[in-house]
Design a protein around this motif. Structure first.
Motif, mmCIF file in Angstrom:
data_model
loop_
_atom_site.group_PDB
_atom_site.id
_atom_site.type_symbol
_atom_site.label_atom_id
_atom_site.label_comp_id
_atom_site.label_asym_id
_atom_site.label_seq_id
_atom_site.Cartn_x
_atom_site.Cartn_y
_atom_site.Cartn_z
ATOM 1 N N LEU A 1 1.392 -1.686 -0.169
ATOM 2 C CA LEU A 1 -0.011 -0.092 0.118
ATOM 3 C C LEU A 1 0.633 1.102 -0.022
ATOM 4 O O LEU A 1 1.565 1.469 0.713
ATOM 5 C CB LEU A 1 -1.271 0.050 1.233
ATOM 6 C CG LEU A 1 -1.645 1.623 1.529
ATOM 7 C CD1 LEU A 1 -2.838 1.098 -0.003
ATOM 8 C CD2 LEU A 1 -1.764 0.935 2.584
ATOM 9 N N ILE A 2 0.510 2.274 -1.097
ATOM 10 C CA ILE A 2 1.013 2.865 -0.892
ATOM 11 C C ILE A 2 0.618 4.362 -1.489
ATOM 12 O O ILE A 2 -0.457 5.057 -1.916
ATOM 13 C CB ILE A 2 2.450 2.835 -2.491
ATOM 14 C CG1 ILE A 2 2.176 2.767 -3.791
ATOM 15 C CG2 ILE A 2 3.777 1.680 -1.892
ATOM 16 C CD1 ILE A 2 3.164 2.784 -4.135
ATOM 17 N N PRO A 3 1.397 5.653 -1.382
ATOM 18 C CA PRO A 3 0.746 7.075 -1.757
ATOM 19 C C PRO A 3 0.275 6.928 -3.509
ATOM 20 O O PRO A 3 0.955 6.380 -4.064
ATOM 21 C CB PRO A 3 1.567 7.879 -1.155
ATOM 22 C CG PRO A 3 2.657 7.805 0.099
ATOM 23 C CD PRO A 3 2.319 6.117 -0.881
ATOM 24 N N THR A 4 -1.242 7.824 -3.460
ATOM 25 C CA THR A 4 -1.090 8.146 -4.740
ATOM 26 C C THR A 4 0.055 8.374 -5.466
ATOM 27 O O THR A 4 0.191 8.416 -7.320
ATOM 28 C CB THR A 4 -2.656 8.398 -5.343
ATOM 29 O OG1 THR A 4 -3.334 8.020 -4.290
ATOM 30 C CG2 THR A 4 -3.142 8.543 -7.101
ATOM 31 N N ASN A 5 0.348 9.839 -5.236
ATOM 32 C CA ASN A 5 1.718 10.159 -5.824
ATOM 33 C C ASN A 5 2.908 9.211 -5.619
ATOM 34 O O ASN A 5 3.683 9.398 -6.728
ATOM 35 C CB ASN A 5 1.260 10.864 -5.247
ATOM 36 C CG ASN A 5 2.354 11.536 -3.786
ATOM 37 O OD1 ASN A 5 2.496 10.054 -3.109
ATOM 38 N ND2 ASN A 5 1.821 12.478 -2.994
ATOM 39 N N TYR B 1 -9.888 1.559 -10.820
ATOM 40 C CA TYR B 1 -8.884 0.258 -9.771
ATOM 41 C C TYR B 1 -8.500 0.951 -8.604
ATOM 42 O O TYR B 1 -8.279 2.155 -8.540
ATOM 43 C CB TYR B 1 -8.090 -0.433 -11.097
ATOM 44 C CG TYR B 1 -8.305 -0.035 -12.482
ATOM 45 C CD1 TYR B 1 -9.088 -1.591 -12.708
ATOM 46 C CD2 TYR B 1 -7.905 0.430 -13.559
ATOM 47 C CE1 TYR B 1 -9.977 -2.553 -13.908
ATOM 48 C CE2 TYR B 1 -8.610 -0.152 -14.435
ATOM 49 C CZ TYR B 1 -9.716 -1.192 -14.706
ATOM 50 O OH TYR B 1 -9.836 -1.373 -16.091
ATOM 51 N N HIS B 2 -8.129 0.479 -7.618
ATOM 52 C CA HIS B 2 -7.603 0.764 -6.567
ATOM 53 C C HIS B 2 -5.784 -0.520 -6.432
ATOM 54 O O HIS B 2 -5.349 -0.569 -5.143
ATOM 55 C CB HIS B 2 -7.890 -0.011 -5.647
ATOM 56 C CG HIS B 2 -8.374 -1.504 -5.082
ATOM 57 N ND1 HIS B 2 -9.270 -2.918 -5.693
ATOM 58 C CD2 HIS B 2 -8.280 -2.165 -4.080
ATOM 59 C CE1 HIS B 2 -9.223 -3.397 -5.838
ATOM 60 N NE2 HIS B 2 -9.025 -3.042 -4.167
ATOM 61 N N ILE C 1 0.689 -3.514 -6.396
ATOM 62 C CA ILE C 1 0.845 -1.998 -5.563
ATOM 63 C C ILE C 1 -0.587 -2.243 -5.439
ATOM 64 O O ILE C 1 -1.279 -1.435 -6.622
ATOM 65 C CB ILE C 1 1.550 -1.353 -6.482
ATOM 66 C CG1 ILE C 1 3.187 -1.936 -6.380
ATOM 67 C CG2 ILE C 1 1.612 0.131 -6.203
ATOM 68 C CD1 ILE C 1 3.596 -2.115 -4.931
ATOM 69 N N HIS C 2 -1.371 -1.195 -4.343
ATOM 70 C CA HIS C 2 -1.844 -0.761 -3.773
ATOM 71 C C HIS C 2 -1.739 0.584 -3.771
ATOM 72 O O HIS C 2 -1.559 1.350 -2.770
ATOM 73 C CB HIS C 2 -2.927 -1.571 -2.439
ATOM 74 C CG HIS C 2 -3.328 -3.423 -2.851
ATOM 75 N ND1 HIS C 2 -4.864 -3.252 -2.285
ATOM 76 C CD2 HIS C 2 -2.926 -3.972 -3.646
ATOM 77 C CE1 HIS C 2 -4.983 -4.306 -2.890
ATOM 78 N NE2 HIS C 2 -3.981 -4.865 -3.380
#
Length: 248
Positions: A1-5, A35-36, A51-52
């Motif tokens: 899980l990571i930040p979108t940027n 998607y996520h 990778i979320h």
């Protein structure tokens, strides 16, 4: 899980390490809305990584990455740091994930059972679920766990009728043990999935997605990148054209 940027940075690292990316359609950055997570596979090591950038698909309400990181826990299994969700955040994720898939894998309920037996802070968990509009699916998980696994639950916890109704619907997927792609293609699953939506946004989001262009529109009519915004007004006509061709 990571930040979108940081998704693109993570992708570069994985590709440079020999991973291959699953091909996902992407029109007007639709991956951010539809998607996520993204899937990567290493053909030599036979390892798959997801990778979320969100815990759940939109429009589910969930804590931002910054809050999740502040409440993270550190695993002591390895000699190097491996972080994972805090107890309440993990419980919120597990009930949301299990509900979305109709609890068709009983091992997901075993996670709920074990967390409750080990004494998760019910008050903190309830506050978190209330904040992110998940009390009804939390109640569904609790009801299924008590009925199927005899999980002891705090008497102060009240399980609403809507949660019990959703639990009864989920029993269909639990008993039949159908593969996920079969489950999600049924009309019964679509009705069940709609019952999970609590907020107004969650209820209208499927309609919003219907209006958002996708890869099928590109296959029907290829436009240069500079004109792709035209897919929005053209989408109803392109959809009608595809339906007409199928009928013919």
């Amino acid at each position: 899980l990571i930040p979108t940027n940081t998704v693109h940075t993570a992708e570069k690292l994985l590709l440079s390490s020999g991973f291959e990316k699953e091909v996902v359609p992407n029109v007007l950055n639709e991956w951010k809305w539809r998607y996520h997570h993204k899937v990567y596979f290493h053909p030599q090591k036979n390892i798959q990584i997801e990778i979320h950038w969100r815990l759940q698909p939109r429009p589910s309400s969930e804590p931002p990455f910054k809050k999740l990181w502040e409440r993270k826990r550190l695993s002591t299994i390895t000699s190097y740091p491996v972080y994972f969700l805090g107890k309440e955040d993990l419980f919120l994720y597990l009930v949301s994930h299990g509900a979305r898939h109709g609890w068709f894998r009983l091992r997901w309920l075993l996670d709920i059972d074990q967390m409750l037996r080990k004494g998760i802070n019910v008050e903190k968990t309830n506050l978190l679920m209330k904040k992110y509009q998940s009390l009804h699916i939390g109640g569904q998980a609790l009801f299924l766990s008590t009925q199927l696994l005899k999980t002891p639950v705090n008497e102060k916890i009240k399980i609403g009728n809507s949660s019990k109704e959703m639990a009864q619907m989920a029993l269909f997927f639990i008993k039949d043990m159908l593969p996920l792609h079969v489950i999600m293609s049924t009309n019964f699953y679509r009705r069940y999935h709609l019952s999970l939506n609590a907020s107004t946004l969650q209820k209208i989001y499927p309609i919003i997605l219907l209006l958002y262009p996708n890869s099928a529109d590109v296959e029907t009519l290829k436009l240069p990148k500079s004109l792709q915004l035209l897919y929005f007004p053209l989408r109803p006509f392109l959809w009608a054209w595809r339906k007409t061709r199928k009928i013919v």
